[in-house]
Write an enzyme that holds these catalytic residues in place. Structure first.
Site, PDB file in Angstrom:
ATOM      1  N   THR A 158      42.167  42.374  52.930  1.00  0.00           N
ATOM      2  CA  THR A 158      43.227  42.556  54.123  1.00  0.00           C
ATOM      3  C   THR A 158      42.572  42.752  55.450  1.00  0.00           C
ATOM      4  O   THR A 158      42.908  42.188  56.422  1.00  0.00           O
ATOM      5  CB  THR A 158      43.900  43.826  53.663  1.00  0.00           C
ATOM      6  OG1 THR A 158      44.423  43.741  52.410  1.00  0.00           O
ATOM      7  CG2 THR A 158      45.166  43.996  54.769  1.00  0.00           C
ATOM      8  N   THR A 159      41.416  43.595  55.478  1.00  0.00           N
ATOM      9  CA  THR A 159      40.831  43.832  56.987  1.00  0.00           C
ATOM     10  C   THR A 159      40.367  42.695  57.336  1.00  0.00           C
ATOM     11  O   THR A 159      40.263  42.711  58.600  1.00  0.00           O
ATOM     12  CB  THR A 159      39.595  44.783  56.553  1.00  0.00           C
ATOM     13  OG1 THR A 159      40.073  46.186  55.887  1.00  0.00           O
ATOM     14  CG2 THR A 159      38.874  45.200  57.647  1.00  0.00           C
ATOM     15  N   TYR A 192      55.419  42.127  47.661  1.00  0.00           N
ATOM     16  CA  TYR A 192      56.673  41.848  47.720  1.00  0.00           C
ATOM     17  C   TYR A 192      57.709  41.455  46.923  1.00  0.00           C
ATOM     18  O   TYR A 192      58.772  41.905  46.819  1.00  0.00           O
ATOM     19  CB  TYR A 192      56.716  40.733  48.661  1.00  0.00           C
ATOM     20  CG  TYR A 192      57.997  40.269  49.336  1.00  0.00           C
ATOM     21  CD1 TYR A 192      58.556  40.798  50.389  1.00  0.00           C
ATOM     22  CD2 TYR A 192      58.896  39.126  49.031  1.00  0.00           C
ATOM     23  CE1 TYR A 192      59.941  40.535  51.176  1.00  0.00           C
ATOM     24  CE2 TYR A 192      60.096  39.058  49.469  1.00  0.00           C
ATOM     25  CZ  TYR A 192      60.355  39.397  50.467  1.00  0.00           C
ATOM     26  OH  TYR A 192      61.802  39.185  51.132  1.00  0.00           O
ATOM     27  N   TYR A 204      42.962  45.685  42.515  1.00  0.00           N
ATOM     28  CA  TYR A 204      43.602  46.275  43.932  1.00  0.00           C
ATOM     29  C   TYR A 204      44.705  46.956  43.859  1.00  0.00           C
ATOM     30  O   TYR A 204      45.792  46.272  44.079  1.00  0.00           O
ATOM     31  CB  TYR A 204      42.921  45.499  45.229  1.00  0.00           C
ATOM     32  CG  TYR A 204      43.297  46.008  46.467  1.00  0.00           C
ATOM     33  CD1 TYR A 204      43.351  47.286  46.677  1.00  0.00           C
ATOM     34  CD2 TYR A 204      43.442  45.129  47.493  1.00  0.00           C
ATOM     35  CE1 TYR A 204      43.267  47.832  47.836  1.00  0.00           C
ATOM     36  CE2 TYR A 204      43.337  45.681  48.809  1.00  0.00           C
ATOM     37  CZ  TYR A 204      43.316  46.997  49.129  1.00  0.00           C
ATOM     38  OH  TYR A 204      43.562  47.539  50.341  1.00  0.00           O
ATOM     39  N   ARG A 263      50.951  48.624  50.887  1.00  0.00           N
ATOM     40  CA  ARG A 263      51.102  47.307  51.393  1.00  0.00           C
ATOM     41  C   ARG A 263      51.929  46.339  50.510  1.00  0.00           C
ATOM     42  O   ARG A 263      52.510  45.434  50.812  1.00  0.00           O
ATOM     43  CB  ARG A 263      49.861  46.739  51.414  1.00  0.00           C
ATOM     44  CG  ARG A 263      48.977  46.976  52.978  1.00  0.00           C
ATOM     45  CD  ARG A 263      47.478  46.176  53.075  1.00  0.00           C
ATOM     46  NE  ARG A 263      47.000  46.843  54.268  1.00  0.00           N
ATOM     47  CZ  ARG A 263      47.173  46.275  55.359  1.00  0.00           C
ATOM     48  NH1 ARG A 263      48.065  45.295  55.764  1.00  0.00           N
ATOM     49  NH2 ARG A 263      46.434  46.783  56.297  1.00  0.00           N
ATOM     50  N   LYS A 313      40.029  49.106  42.819  1.00  0.00           N
ATOM     51  CA  LYS A 313      39.941  49.617  43.981  1.00  0.00           C
ATOM     52  C   LYS A 313      41.202  50.557  44.379  1.00  0.00           C
ATOM     53  O   LYS A 313      42.353  49.824  44.346  1.00  0.00           O
ATOM     54  CB  LYS A 313      39.804  48.833  45.133  1.00  0.00           C
ATOM     55  CG  LYS A 313      39.833  49.009  46.512  1.00  0.00           C
ATOM     56  CD  LYS A 313      39.978  48.065  47.664  1.00  0.00           C
ATOM     57  CE  LYS A 313      40.043  48.609  49.273  1.00  0.00           C
ATOM     58  NZ  LYS A 313      39.936  47.774  50.082  1.00  0.00           N
ATOM     59  N   ILE A 357      35.139  50.909  48.828  1.00  0.00           N
ATOM     60  CA  ILE A 357      35.201  49.727  49.471  1.00  0.00           C
ATOM     61  C   ILE A 357      36.022  50.439  50.715  1.00  0.00           C
ATOM     62  O   ILE A 357      36.912  50.670  50.894  1.00  0.00           O
ATOM     63  CB  ILE A 357      36.135  48.668  48.826  1.00  0.00           C
ATOM     64  CG1 ILE A 357      35.303  48.164  47.436  1.00  0.00           C
ATOM     65  CG2 ILE A 357      36.353  47.541  49.591  1.00  0.00           C
ATOM     66  CD1 ILE A 357      36.121  47.174  46.893  1.00  0.00           C
TER      67      ILE A 357
END
Length: 293
Positions: free
Chosen positions: A46-47, A109, A135, A140, A164, A206
């Protein structure tokens, strides 16, 4: 999977002023974190603003990082999404020869049930030639991958090696650590609770802030893993204000402002994200000066 114990960093994608990928800056950031003592790299998370990169740009980012790393550190590649069939196809068609593991986010979503999450990762486990790091980031994805689901996946599939965990819930993290199979890694996905998770038995982090201040952050994690509570806490409280700052206006706007201060990259992000405000940049500049003084 001892190579993923310690501090990994979710690398940004630096941009030039015209919003093209800045290959030189990315190369310099890789060198910065390697010299700072980081243990492994996470690419296209994402970053990295992967949601707004083209397929060609993603390949450019991967190629640049692989070349800059030159086999000095393990690399985890982000391969995930909310279309199970598309993720499976991506795994089958992506060149993973220089990749050590994949990081795959819980479907966003769609808001699947826990059984839907399980079946999603079952399909990914069957398709992936590389170890998988799950993850969980409910902030999010709008759905929480519960410990029971993670543990079920970890038990049923040998190539699912870690999670994560970024739910921001220490009780949930401790339940994962307590009940996960032996050698399954519970990795913090929240910079602020990294040290408490390590003290509880977690495998590390992370990190976002770790790429800005790799020396201090990775040393904090090492102290934590060694059980050196006093020295680990000193570094944690020293770094802590910057963690609040970098997420104040969203990720990766904050960490890119740090890189601008360090002279490694511009603070440019792509819409719908916007660059960090001048007020935030001033706070981060002051913090960086104090940390390095």
């Amino acid at each position: 999977m001892k190579k993923f114990i310690g501090t990994g960093v979710a690398l940004v994608t630096p941009f030039n002023a015209d919003h093209s990928v800045d290959v030189t800056a990315l190369t310099n950031i890789v060198e910065h974190v390697i010299k700072g003592g980081i243990d492994y790299l996470v690419v296209l998370g994402t970053t990295a603003e992967s949601a707004v990169l083209t397929t060609a740009e993603k390949q450019l980012v991967v190629n640049t990082i692989v070349k800059a790393t030159n086999k000095r550190l393990p690399i985890i590649l982000g391969v995930g999404g909310n279309n199970t069939a598309a993720v499976v196809q991506e795994l089958k068609t992506t060149d993973l020869q220089h990749i050590d593991a994949i990081l795959s986010v819980s479907p966003f979503y769609n808001k699947p049930t826990q059984e839907g999450i399980y079946q999603h990762f079952k399909a990914i486990a069957a398709a992936s030639p590389k170890p998988i790091v799950l993850y969980n980031v409910p902030g999010r994805t709008a759905s929480n991958m519960l410990p029971e689901t993670v543990i079920r996946l970890a038990t049923d599939f040998d190539n699912i090696i870690a999670v994560k965990e970024a739910a921001g819930d220490m009780v949930q993290a401790m339940r994962l650590i307590q009940h996960a199979p032996k050698d399954f890694l519970v990795i913090s996905g929240d910079d602020m609770v990294t040290l408490p998770m390590v003290f509880a038995g977690g495998a590390g982090v992370i990190s976002v802030i770790g790429q800005g201040y790799p020396k201090e952050f990775s040393q904090m994690v090492r102290f934590g893993l060694e059980g050196n509570v006093v020295e680990a806490n000193k570094l944690h409280y020293k770094i802590m204000p910057s963690i609040d700052y970098i997420f104040e206006e969203g990720n990766p706007a904050g960490i890119k402002a740090v890189f601008e201060k360090l002279g490694l990259a511009t603070a440019t992000v792509r819409l719908p994200l916007v660059e960090a405000s001048q007020a935030l940049k001033e706070k981060l500049n002051t913090f960086t000066d104090q940390l390095n003084s």
